[in-house]
Design a protein around this motif. Sequence first.
Motif, short mmCIF file in Angstrom:
data_model
loop_
_atom_site.label_atom_id
_atom_site.label_comp_id
_atom_site.label_asym_id
_atom_site.label_seq_id
_atom_site.Cartn_x
_atom_site.Cartn_y
_atom_site.Cartn_z
N ASP A 519 0.83 -1.21 0.00
CA ASP A 519 0.00 0.00 0.00
C ASP A 519 0.86 1.25 0.00
OD1 ASP A 519 -2.26 -1.58 0.05
OD2 ASP A 519 -2.53 -1.46 2.23
N LYS A 520 1.92 1.25 0.79
CA LYS A 520 2.79 2.43 0.87
C LYS A 520 3.54 2.64 -0.44
CE LYS A 520 1.40 2.96 5.02
NZ LYS A 520 0.37 3.99 5.29
N LEU A 521 3.91 1.55 -1.12
CA LEU A 521 4.58 1.70 -2.42
C LEU A 521 3.63 2.30 -3.45
CD1 LEU A 521 6.62 -1.65 -2.61
CD2 LEU A 521 7.55 0.67 -2.46
N ARG A 522 2.35 1.91 -3.37
CA ARG A 522 1.37 2.47 -4.31
C ARG A 522 1.16 3.97 -4.07
NH1 ARG A 522 -1.75 -2.14 -2.60
NH2 ARG A 522 -1.42 -3.91 -4.04
N GLU A 523 1.41 4.41 -2.84
CA GLU A 523 1.30 5.84 -2.54
C GLU A 523 2.48 6.64 -3.07
OE1 GLU A 523 0.91 6.07 1.67
OE2 GLU A 523 -1.08 5.12 1.72
N GLY A 524 3.47 5.95 -3.63
CA GLY A 524 4.61 6.64 -4.22
C GLY A 524 5.82 6.73 -3.30
N ARG A 525 5.81 6.04 -2.18
CA ARG A 525 6.95 6.08 -1.26
C ARG A 525 8.08 5.19 -1.80
NH1 ARG A 525 5.39 7.96 3.98
NH2 ARG A 525 3.14 8.19 4.16
N SER A 526 9.28 5.46 -1.31
CA SER A 526 10.42 4.60 -1.65
C SER A 526 10.29 3.28 -0.90
CB SER A 526 11.73 5.29 -1.28
OG SER A 526 11.83 5.43 0.13
N PHE A 527 11.05 2.27 -1.36
CA PHE A 527 10.97 0.94 -0.76
C PHE A 527 11.34 1.01 0.73
CE2 PHE A 527 12.51 -3.74 -1.11
CZ PHE A 527 11.30 -4.16 -0.57
N ALA A 528 12.38 1.77 1.07
CA ALA A 528 12.82 1.87 2.47
C ALA A 528 11.75 2.52 3.33
CB ALA A 528 14.13 2.66 2.55
N HIS A 529 11.15 3.61 2.81
CA HIS A 529 10.10 4.27 3.58
C HIS A 529 8.84 3.39 3.69
CE1 HIS A 529 12.53 7.93 2.88
NE2 HIS A 529 11.94 8.37 3.99
N ALA A 530 8.55 2.66 2.62
CA ALA A 530 7.38 1.76 2.65
C ALA A 530 7.57 0.66 3.69
CB ALA A 530 7.16 1.15 1.27
N ILE A 531 8.80 0.18 3.79
CA ILE A 531 9.10 -0.84 4.81
C ILE A 531 8.89 -0.28 6.21
CG2 ILE A 531 10.98 -2.17 5.86
CD1 ILE A 531 12.09 -2.57 3.01
N ASP A 532 9.41 0.91 6.44
CA ASP A 532 9.30 1.52 7.76
C ASP A 532 7.84 1.77 8.13
OD1 ASP A 532 10.55 2.93 10.10
OD2 ASP A 532 9.48 4.64 9.22
N ARG A 533 7.07 2.34 7.23
CA ARG A 533 5.68 2.64 7.50
C ARG A 533 4.82 1.37 7.53
NH1 ARG A 533 4.71 6.10 10.35
NH2 ARG A 533 2.55 6.21 9.58
N GLY A 534 5.16 0.40 6.70
CA GLY A 534 4.40 -0.85 6.66
C GLY A 534 4.46 -1.62 7.96
N PHE A 535 5.64 -1.74 8.53
CA PHE A 535 5.78 -2.45 9.81
C PHE A 535 5.06 -1.70 10.92
CE2 PHE A 535 9.12 -5.00 7.87
CZ PHE A 535 9.04 -6.20 8.56
N ASP A 536 5.20 -0.37 10.94
CA ASP A 536 4.58 0.42 12.01
C ASP A 536 3.06 0.37 11.94
OD1 ASP A 536 7.05 1.09 12.93
OD2 ASP A 536 7.11 3.09 12.00
N SER A 537 2.48 0.49 10.74
CA SER A 537 1.02 0.53 10.61
C SER A 537 0.38 -0.84 10.85
CB SER A 537 0.63 1.05 9.22
OG SER A 537 1.16 0.20 8.21
#
Length: 604
Positions: A519-537
């Motif tokens: 979901d975070k990658l679809r929002e246009g985030r980088s892979f590293a940021h998507a990983i960080d936000r994905g685990f937290d959410s």
Amino acid sequence: MSKQNKAKILNHYSAWKYVVLVVTITIMFFSALPTFYGEDSAIQVSKDAGLKLAPLALQQQLLSSGMNVKRIDQSDGQTLIVLGDNSQQAQLKSLLAERVQDPSELTLMLAPSAPNWMLSLGFSPIKLGLDLRGGVQFLLDVEIEPVYKLHYNTFVESVRQFVRDESLTGVTVQQQVGDRVQITTSDSGHRQVLRTFISQKYPNWQLSNNGANSLSVVLSAAEKNNIQDLTVKQNLQIMRSRIEQLGITEAVVQRQGEHRIRIELPGVQDPAEAKSVIGATASLAFYQVMQSNSVNSKTLNDEKGQPVSVARRAVLGGEHIVDARAQLGEMGLPEVVIHLDRDGGRKMSDFSRANIGKPMATSYSEYSRDEQGKISQTTEVISVATIRSQLGDRFSITGAGDYASAQQLALLLRAGSMTAPVTIVEERTIGPSLGEENITNGFAALALGMAFTLLFMGLWYRRLGWIANVALLSNMVLLFGLLALIPGAVLTLPGIAGLVLTVGMAVDTNVLIFERIKDKLREGRSFAHAIDRGFDSAFSTIIDANITTMITAVVLYSIGNGPIQGFALTLGLGLLTSMFTGIFASRALVNWVYGRDFRRDVKV
């Protein structure tokens, strides 16, 4: 702050977290490893058993008798004989019983097949339940009615003694049909005195008027429930003691329902000896011998059927017996040496001091069930001996029969006299071959489930899926390691079902996290940021889902028994390990491999 500095902080674990992760998995790996070596049937010979043979001579004798002896170890005076054929355990015990002085010091057990260096670290295999190892299961019914009857008899005797002590004339105390005691007297003053006595000494009994001249007394429903609960609990403890005396380790003794006891004896294939001791209800009592037709006397028959008049109340009963050992007396006759507790020793000392030169009778009682299913008590006098001197807390009795009968009586007395008769209402024997088949089928299902899950995760989530697969394998290592480490944890066939379920639940944690990353990658985030936000959410969702399932596991373990508890145990432990590997281990691996990947065109 620059992008490069942000990358150093983003998706970063401290070194100590990686150390904790590696050390934990390593310890759990070595804890789980002995399980895969399996166990061998063995018998441990205590140093008090009186085994005179050296290990080499003993091994030669056993091999000549057809025993498949794998090894014999000696340590601190104890001898451990390990078999290569698990079906020969009962036969080996019979052979050893002929070579030792005290067969009760032989203990049936299972010896780990893992290397000694691994066992020396304190690791041991997972304990297997009856359905996986094979053995015997008994379901016992505790008869409560005789206990109620005993309370009523004690109450009647106590009231009658009070009437005699207080010289209350014209009072009759009778136990009526239907568990009711009727006290009849025409003197209202006597009735009031009896009311006061019963209310003070027996507050749990219900007292009511039954006409103008009589009182009716019954046990209250609450007291009956309390008596039943205490009786079953005491019988549970006595059963555990009896099984210890039989030398059977890793037995399971649990309450089932209101008045039933379930006993599982893993590894035992010959239930005859266990059945004879578990189902027996034997007790001794010591009585003063009195003249025939004396007041407060009753008549018991001896072994030859001859009547013996004894006091209505025993000097003391089997509940005061601490230890009992069979031996040959001075005349070469078998006898049982009895050791009493402090209270019992005091009573016996006071009685024998006041009755030197007079006879004392020893009675043996047991319960049995007739063809109609009714419980009956059989009591006979096994010896009448003249008291020659003051007795203390240690003395011997004769008349128990031959030496084997004396040993059996000593074992029962040493293990405790049952407070209520028990009968075996169900007996199941599971052979070792069926247990091995259950293990093979259960772990085949586990392996098949893991294989399909690993394949799906690897193909569907690609690079992150293989990280999830490493976390899933780590989860299995942690789970098997915990089952081996936790005291009292037993793996059953439903427990294996819990392991299979854990596989799905473990990857479910990763599925939630990876979908959040998508979901975070679809929002246009980088892979590293998507990983960080994905685990937290995904963290709060994972915690909520696992807590609700953990509540179910705790409830199942609390109110269930046997197989249900086995399932609940693996389910609960699986929840803990899946959260550890799914959140902590997966994050550590993802941080290490992809934590600094700031591309935006990554496909997951």
